[in-house]
Design a protein around this motif. Structure first.
Motif, PDB file in Angstrom:
ATOM      1  N   THR A  60       0.820  -1.217   0.000  1.00 58.32           N
ATOM      2  CA  THR A  60       0.000   0.000   0.000  1.00 58.32           C
ATOM      3  C   THR A  60       0.851   1.263   0.000  1.00 58.32           C
ATOM      4  N   ASP A  61       1.979   1.234   0.717  1.00 57.46           N
ATOM      5  CA  ASP A  61       2.830   2.423   0.804  1.00 57.46           C
ATOM      6  C   ASP A  61       3.388   2.847  -0.550  1.00 57.46           C
ATOM      7  N   ALA A  62       3.438   1.935  -1.502  1.00 55.00           N
ATOM      8  CA  ALA A  62       3.985   2.275  -2.820  1.00 55.00           C
ATOM      9  C   ALA A  62       3.095   3.235  -3.575  1.00 55.00           C
ATOM     10  N   ARG A  63       1.843   3.372  -3.158  1.00 54.15           N
ATOM     11  CA  ARG A  63       0.931   4.295  -3.832  1.00 54.15           C
ATOM     12  C   ARG A  63       1.360   5.742  -3.652  1.00 54.15           C
ATOM     13  N   ALA A  64       2.207   6.009  -2.652  1.00 57.61           N
ATOM     14  CA  ALA A  64       2.669   7.372  -2.418  1.00 57.61           C
ATOM     15  C   ALA A  64       3.799   7.769  -3.357  1.00 57.61           C
ATOM     16  N   ILE A  65       4.343   6.820  -4.096  1.00 59.69           N
ATOM     17  CA  ILE A  65       5.416   7.119  -5.047  1.00 59.69           C
ATOM     18  C   ILE A  65       4.799   7.724  -6.299  1.00 59.69           C
ATOM     19  N   PRO A  66       5.330   8.844  -6.807  1.00 63.18           N
ATOM     20  CA  PRO A  66       4.798   9.389  -8.067  1.00 63.18           C
ATOM     21  C   PRO A  66       4.763   8.322  -9.155  1.00 63.18           C
ATOM     22  N   ALA A  67       3.708   8.306  -9.937  1.00 64.67           N
ATOM     23  CA  ALA A  67       3.479   7.227 -10.896  1.00 64.67           C
ATOM     24  C   ALA A  67       4.631   7.070 -11.882  1.00 64.67           C
ATOM     25  N   ASN A  68       5.176   8.203 -12.352  1.00 65.50           N
ATOM     26  CA  ASN A  68       6.268   8.088 -13.333  1.00 65.50           C
ATOM     27  C   ASN A  68       7.524   7.485 -12.694  1.00 65.50           C
ATOM     28  N   TYR A  69       7.779   7.832 -11.437  1.00 71.93           N
ATOM     29  CA  TYR A  69       8.933   7.259 -10.742  1.00 71.93           C
ATOM     30  C   TYR A  69       8.718   5.772 -10.464  1.00 71.93           C
ATOM     31  N   LEU A  70       7.531   5.401 -10.064  1.00 75.17           N
ATOM     32  CA  LEU A  70       7.240   3.994  -9.787  1.00 75.17           C
ATOM     33  C   LEU A  70       7.474   3.153 -11.035  1.00 75.17           C
ATOM     34  N   ALA A  71       7.008   3.660 -12.179  1.00 74.88           N
ATOM     35  CA  ALA A  71       7.210   2.928 -13.436  1.00 74.88           C
ATOM     36  C   ALA A  71       8.698   2.810 -13.769  1.00 74.88           C
ATOM     37  N   LEU A  72       9.457   3.859 -13.524  1.00 74.20           N
ATOM     38  CA  LEU A  72      10.895   3.834 -13.809  1.00 74.20           C
ATOM     39  C   LEU A  72      11.642   2.890 -12.868  1.00 74.20           C
ATOM     40  N   LYS A  74      10.419   0.219 -11.508  1.00 71.70           N
ATOM     41  CA  LYS A  74      10.079  -1.146 -11.907  1.00 71.70           C
ATOM     42  C   LYS A  74      10.805  -1.540 -13.195  1.00 71.70           C
ATOM     43  N   LYS A  75      10.892  -0.623 -14.155  1.00 70.42           N
ATOM     44  CA  LYS A  75      11.578  -0.944 -15.400  1.00 70.42           C
ATOM     45  C   LYS A  75      13.070  -1.176 -15.167  1.00 70.42           C
ATOM     46  N   ALA A  76      13.701  -0.293 -14.395  1.00 73.54           N
ATOM     47  CA  ALA A  76      15.130  -0.452 -14.119  1.00 73.54           C
ATOM     48  C   ALA A  76      15.384  -1.709 -13.308  1.00 73.54           C
ATOM     49  N   TYR A 141      19.972  14.700 -13.859  1.00 72.31           N
ATOM     50  CA  TYR A 141      18.780  15.353 -13.305  1.00 72.31           C
ATOM     51  C   TYR A 141      17.501  14.802 -13.913  1.00 72.31           C
ATOM     52  N   ASP A 142      17.639  13.952 -14.909  1.00 69.34           N
ATOM     53  CA  ASP A 142      16.474  13.336 -15.554  1.00 69.34           C
ATOM     54  C   ASP A 142      16.261  11.953 -14.931  1.00 69.34           C
ATOM     55  N   PRO A 143      15.132  11.732 -14.261  1.00 70.00           N
ATOM     56  CA  PRO A 143      14.913  10.428 -13.612  1.00 70.00           C
ATOM     57  C   PRO A 143      14.938   9.261 -14.601  1.00 70.00           C
ATOM     58  N   GLU A 144      14.608   9.517 -15.871  1.00 69.19           N
ATOM     59  CA  GLU A 144      14.631   8.440 -16.863  1.00 69.19           C
ATOM     60  C   GLU A 144      16.055   7.959 -17.130  1.00 69.19           C
ATOM     61  N   ASP A 145      17.044   8.792 -16.830  1.00 71.75           N
ATOM     62  CA  ASP A 145      18.444   8.393 -16.934  1.00 71.75           C
ATOM     63  C   ASP A 145      19.025   8.026 -15.563  1.00 71.75           C
ATOM     64  N   ALA A 146      18.663   8.799 -14.550  1.00 71.16           N
ATOM     65  CA  ALA A 146      19.270   8.629 -13.231  1.00 71.16           C
ATOM     66  C   ALA A 146      18.893   7.305 -12.580  1.00 71.16           C
ATOM     67  N   ILE A 147      17.649   6.883 -12.730  1.00 73.09           N
ATOM     68  CA  ILE A 147      17.201   5.658 -12.049  1.00 73.09           C
ATOM     69  C   ILE A 147      17.857   4.412 -12.641  1.00 73.09           C
ATOM     70  N   PRO A 148      17.872   4.223 -13.965  1.00 75.64           N
ATOM     71  CA  PRO A 148      18.611   3.054 -14.481  1.00 75.64           C
ATOM     72  C   PRO A 148      20.114   3.150 -14.211  1.00 75.64           C
ATOM     73  N   SER A 149      20.652   4.370 -14.140  1.00 75.37           N
ATOM     74  CA  SER A 149      22.066   4.522 -13.800  1.00 75.37           C
ATOM     75  C   SER A 149      22.325   4.039 -12.376  1.00 75.37           C
ATOM     76  N   ALA A 150      21.397   4.323 -11.470  1.00 75.21           N
ATOM     77  CA  ALA A 150      21.529   3.830 -10.096  1.00 75.21           C
ATOM     78  C   ALA A 150      21.474   2.312 -10.056  1.00 75.21           C
ATOM     79  N   ALA A 151      20.590   1.732 -10.861  1.00 66.85           N
ATOM     80  CA  ALA A 151      20.505   0.271 -10.917  1.00 66.85           C
ATOM     81  C   ALA A 151      21.811  -0.322 -11.440  1.00 66.85           C
ATOM     82  N   ARG A 152      22.372   0.306 -12.460  1.00 63.74           N
ATOM     83  CA  ARG A 152      23.645  -0.177 -13.013  1.00 63.74           C
ATOM     84  C   ARG A 152      24.762  -0.074 -11.975  1.00 63.74           C
TER      85      ARG A 152
END
Length: 356
Positions: A60-72, A74-76, A141-152
């Protein structure tokens, strides 16, 4: 102050320094055990890493994550085999998923030089940056780049099999690690737990079909040493080097082989690459004073491209199962194919009972 008093003060100071050393060295040594996978005697119990990269359901707590960040997240997570909720935990602790108004989140840098939603130092980001949105730019500064970079970056530091270590390398604080994992547990459904392998994987316990008898005994001894320390020149039982481990494994089955790698290389019968079998020794042109015809490192085959080896004092693990098909692999030998050893083994075989 007279000479006697000076000597007394000096002696007290020396004792104090010795006390501090005795306190600090075990602490540092213990930290290195955790970070680099050494372990002492009895630490060879395996860790199941088969589900280390599993993607948990949403709590349930995951609902507080902005939708675009949650998707990123999960993809990463899926792309790099990192539980998505660990990435979300880092994003929450660092910048509350990019919503923080503090310096260095949407632009600029904070006091430590970090920037972006996942708070990368510029040099670290350049080394691990991913163009997540395929726009030919890598923007921390772009989460679409920063989040997969963190995963890497986590993957580079041992995740998902050594998740706590990888998070510690992200931000060198065990309090930070615990806080990230607290959020990860809140975001992930079920009884979420990360894996922290000691480098001894349970999957390696399964030997190829047909490995039995003397070879099984040799391999069993060596495999029982996984997780122990590598110390050059050590002869067991709590630490080994590459050649002493294999000498002891063969000795446990009643077979004598030389102590050093340089002695073991000419001892066995040469085996062409591709024909190696469990129990064979594999040699490497690695270490000081070595060459292709004088290899300085050795392991033992336990299966296709898998060897049990005492690697080095900072390797993860020090003693464990690793691939042997490397660029410095120079050849293989089969001690059990020596005529004297074959004769000895034949004499050890139980005699057939005479006809009644």
């Amino acid at each position: 102050m007279n000479r006697r008093n000076l000597l007394l003060v000096g002696a007290i100071g020396a004792v104090g320094m010795l006390f501090v050393a005795l306190m600090i060295v075990p602490i540092l040594f213990g930290a290195s055990q955790f970070m680099y996978g050494g372990g002492g005697a009895g630490s060879g119990g395996c860790v199941d890493v088969s589900q280390a990269g599993a993607q948990p359901a949403e709590a349930t707590d995951a609902r507080a994550i902005p939708a675009n960040y949650l998707a990123l997240y999960k993809k990463a997570g899926a792309d790099y085999g990192i539980p998505w909720n660990v990435l979300a935990g880092i994003g929450k602790v660092e910048t509350s998923h990019g919503t923080s108004r503090l310096p260095g989140v949407s632009n600029g840098e904070n006091y430590a030089g970090a920037g972006g939603p996942m708070q990368f130092l510029e040099a670290t980001f350049k080394a691990f940056a991913v163009d997540g949105n395929k726009d030919d730019k890598k923007d921390r500064y772009d989460p679409e780049d920063a989040i997969p970079s963190a995963a890497r970056y986590l993957k580079h530091n041992g995740a998902p099999e050594r998740m706590r270590t990888a998070i510690f390398m992200y931000n060198h604080s065990w309090d930070y690690v615990n806080l990230v994992l607290d959020w990860a547990k809140k975001y992930g459904g079920g009884d979420f737990k990360v894996v922290q392998s000691n480098g001894v994987d349970c999957q390696d316990n399964n030997l190829p079909p047909g490995v039995d008898g003397i070879v099984q005994r040799i391999i069993a001894f060596a495999m029982a040493q996984r997780g122990k320390r590598y110390i050059f020149g050590a002869n067991g039982p709590d630490a080994w080097d590459c050649s002493s481990l294999l000498q002891a494994a063969y000795r446990g089955a009643g077979i004598s082989i030389p102590r050093t790698t340089w002695g073991q290389w000419p001892f066995g019968v040469r085996v062409p690459k591709g024909d190696e079998q469990p129990g064979d020794l594999v040699f490497f042109n690695s270490g000081p004073g070595t060459a292709a015809n004088r290899p300085g490192h050795v392991g033992m085959v336990i299966g296709p491209n898998k060897m049990i080896v005492a690697s080095c004092s900072t390797c993860v693990p020090n003693i464990g199962v690793k691939p042997y098909k490397r660029t410095d692999w120079v050849g293989s030998t089969r001690p059990l194919a020596r005529p004297d050893i074959k004769n000895k083994l034949a004499n050890l075989q139980p005699q057939a009972a005479p006809p009644g």
